[in-house]
Design a protein around this motif. Structure first.
Motif, PDB file in Angstrom:
ATOM      1  N   UNK A   1      37.744   3.879   2.875  1.00 43.86           N
ATOM      2  CA  UNK A   1      38.150   2.652   2.189  1.00 43.86           C
ATOM      3  C   UNK A   1      36.930   1.835   1.777  1.00 43.86           C
ATOM      4  N   UNK A   2      35.913   1.800   2.647  1.00 40.21           N
ATOM      5  CA  UNK A   2      34.709   1.027   2.340  1.00 40.21           C
ATOM      6  C   UNK A   2      33.873   1.712   1.270  1.00 40.21           C
ATOM      7  N   UNK A   3      33.839   3.045   1.298  1.00 41.26           N
ATOM      8  CA  UNK A   3      33.118   3.788   0.254  1.00 41.26           C
ATOM      9  C   UNK A   3      33.723   3.487  -1.113  1.00 41.26           C
ATOM     10  N   UNK A   4      35.029   3.338  -1.163  1.00 36.86           N
ATOM     11  CA  UNK A   4      35.709   3.016  -2.419  1.00 36.86           C
ATOM     12  C   UNK A   4      35.546   1.547  -2.804  1.00 36.86           C
ATOM     13  N   UNK A   5      35.557   0.675  -1.813  1.00 38.17           N
ATOM     14  CA  UNK A   5      35.677  -0.758  -2.091  1.00 38.17           C
ATOM     15  C   UNK A   5      34.466  -1.360  -2.788  1.00 38.17           C
ATOM     16  N   UNK A   6      33.263  -0.904  -2.435  1.00 35.47           N
ATOM     17  CA  UNK A   6      32.078  -1.552  -3.016  1.00 35.47           C
ATOM     18  C   UNK A   6      31.850  -1.125  -4.468  1.00 35.47           C
ATOM     19  N   UNK A   7      31.781   0.169  -4.777  1.00 36.44           N
ATOM     20  CA  UNK A   7      31.558   0.530  -6.187  1.00 36.44           C
ATOM     21  C   UNK A   7      32.665   0.019  -7.117  1.00 36.44           C
ATOM     22  N   UNK A   8      33.905  -0.048  -6.610  1.00 36.14           N
ATOM     23  CA  UNK A   8      35.015  -0.506  -7.455  1.00 36.14           C
ATOM     24  C   UNK A   8      35.270  -2.008  -7.351  1.00 36.14           C
ATOM     25  N   UNK A   9      34.439  -2.715  -6.600  1.00 30.02           N
ATOM     26  CA  UNK A   9      34.449  -4.178  -6.536  1.00 30.02           C
ATOM     27  C   UNK A   9      35.800  -4.730  -6.071  1.00 30.02           C
ATOM     28  N   UNK A  10      36.394  -4.040  -5.110  1.00 32.23           N
ATOM     29  CA  UNK A  10      37.729  -4.413  -4.633  1.00 32.23           C
ATOM     30  C   UNK A  10      37.740  -5.816  -4.027  1.00 32.23           C
TER      31      UNK A  10
ATOM     32  N   UNK B  79      33.773  -4.535 -14.161  1.00 31.27           N
ATOM     33  CA  UNK B  79      33.466  -3.110 -14.250  1.00 31.27           C
ATOM     34  C   UNK B  79      32.682  -2.660 -13.018  1.00 31.27           C
ATOM     35  N   UNK B  80      33.132  -1.571 -12.438  1.00 29.71           N
ATOM     36  CA  UNK B  80      32.435  -0.986 -11.297  1.00 29.71           C
ATOM     37  C   UNK B  80      31.934   0.402 -11.645  1.00 29.71           C
ATOM     38  N   UNK B  81      31.863   1.260 -10.624  1.00 32.45           N
ATOM     39  CA  UNK B  81      31.410   2.634 -10.841  1.00 32.45           C
ATOM     40  C   UNK B  81      32.391   3.599 -10.190  1.00 32.45           C
ATOM     41  N   UNK B  82      32.628   4.739 -10.866  1.00 32.04           N
ATOM     42  CA  UNK B  82      33.481   5.769 -10.273  1.00 32.04           C
ATOM     43  C   UNK B  82      32.708   6.487  -9.171  1.00 32.04           C
ATOM     44  N   UNK B  83      33.441   7.007  -8.191  1.00 35.08           N
ATOM     45  CA  UNK B  83      32.779   7.777  -7.144  1.00 35.08           C
ATOM     46  C   UNK B  83      32.979   9.276  -7.352  1.00 35.08           C
ATOM     47  N   UNK B  84      33.903   9.673  -8.179  1.00 34.34           N
ATOM     48  CA  UNK B  84      34.092  11.093  -8.502  1.00 34.34           C
ATOM     49  C   UNK B  84      32.782  11.664  -9.041  1.00 34.34           C
TER      50      UNK B  84
END
Length: 328
Positions: free
Chosen positions: A114-123, A144-149
């Motif tokens: 959840x944390x790996x997703x939250x920062x790049x996507x600015x949750x 705008x954030x960044x994709x992690x894929x």
């Protein structure tokens, strides 16, 4: 004549079902208001308890353990990490130490993902914006954030939790890289499609997200030092759900302030519960109050482990989750 029950002192509130069972099995002293024990209270507890059930908030250093009574023979830690316990002193005084391994793996891995997703996507930024009442509607270039894929994930410490994180991250299309004291068995490495780096420095320079999953020991204190943090690229993110002391927090803050890192997600802190006030001012940082393993199911499972360790020890057998200094 019935055998006298051992005095078990529990330093924090535990799930009701666990406390009830402890009261049934032992002469148990609970902490009903859930306050963190002071050093004086810890000294008083070790002086009279047969069994102590501490948590990560209880620092059982040499000075505290030196005042333990001769009847204290077991420290049944409620938690997996034991860096708050002086294991060498405990061993010298004939005190067995146990922990609660395995039961926190999936919960901590969930929170890490959840944390790996939250920062790049600015949750967190987006959530704060909504609550502030300042959102003015959708825009093509807003938040705008960044994709992690397709990004590279560097895992420091590839034990149970590290591997669980790797399995989740693969589902999000991330490439798995890892650094560990020992290389994984080839079958596990193949299953995770993981790339091993013997050199932590080399891995840091090549990954987009770094996540920490090693214990805090003298060898891992400031493992992510100022020098090593400088090896990360400017677009990299740092995630920590392990122990705050593994990262040089002051160096991390400086780099975030200077734009030398893209962001961080921290569930643990070097001097917790104190948090560097500069972190509180940053939008590109997600901060959580050490809740990586905080699920009802996980806490009950931890309590069950503690019960088994105490009961096994009291019955004259070796507890299943004994911790030895040379194995940490």
């Amino acid at each position: 004549m019935a055998k006298q029950k051992p005095l078990v002192v529990v330093t924090r509130r535990l799930p009701d079902a666990i406390e009830t069972r402890m009261m049934e099995l032992f002469d148990c002293r609970l902490n009903m208001d859930d306050h963190a024990f002071t050093r004086e209270e810890l000294i008083a507890a070790v002086a009279e308890a047969d069994v102590l059930v501490p948590t990560v908030t209880d620092r059982l250093d040499k000075g505290v353990l030196a005042q333990a009574g001769p009847q204290l023979r077991l420290i049944a830690n409620f938690g997996n990490g034991v860096d708050h316990i002086d294991l060498n002193t405990a061993q010298q005084r004939g005190i067995t130490v146990t922990n609660t391994p395995d039961v926190l793996t999936e919960d901590t891995a969930d929170m890490t993902m959840a944390m790996i997703l939250s920062v790049p996507r600015r949750v967190s930024e987006g959530e704060r914006l909504i609550r502030s009442g300042k959102w003015e509607g959708w825009s093509p270039t807003h938040m705008l954030g960044h994709r992690i894929w397709g990004k590279r994930l560097g895992i420091i410490g590839m034990g149970r939790i590290g591997q669980a994180v790797a399995r989740r991250a693969r589902g999000f299309g991330m490439a798995i890289h890892y650094h560990n004291r020992q290389r994984l068995h080839p079958e596990i490495e193949q299953e995770l499609e993981a790339t091993y780096w013997e050199s932590l420095d080399q891995m840091l320079a090549r990954t987009d997200v770094i996540t920490v999953h090693c214990p805090h020991t003298p060898a891992t204190y400031h493992l992510l030092s100022a020098r090593r943090l400088k090896l990360l690229r400017e677009h990299a993110y740092v995630v920590n759900t392990a122990r705050g002391e593994v990262i040089d927090e002051s160096a991390l803050v400086r780099m975030l302030q200077q734009g030398e890192l893209a962001g961080a997600a921290l569930d643990v802190f070097e001097h917790e519960p104190s948090v560097n006030p500069k972190l509180l001012e940053m939008d590109n940082v997600v901060l959580l109050p050490h809740m990586g393993s905080a699920t009802i199911e996980g806490r009950v499972d931890m309590g069950e482990k503690v019960l088994v360790n105490i009961k096994t020890f009291v019955d004259g057998h070796k507890p299943p989750d004994r911790v030895l200094p040379n194995l940490v």
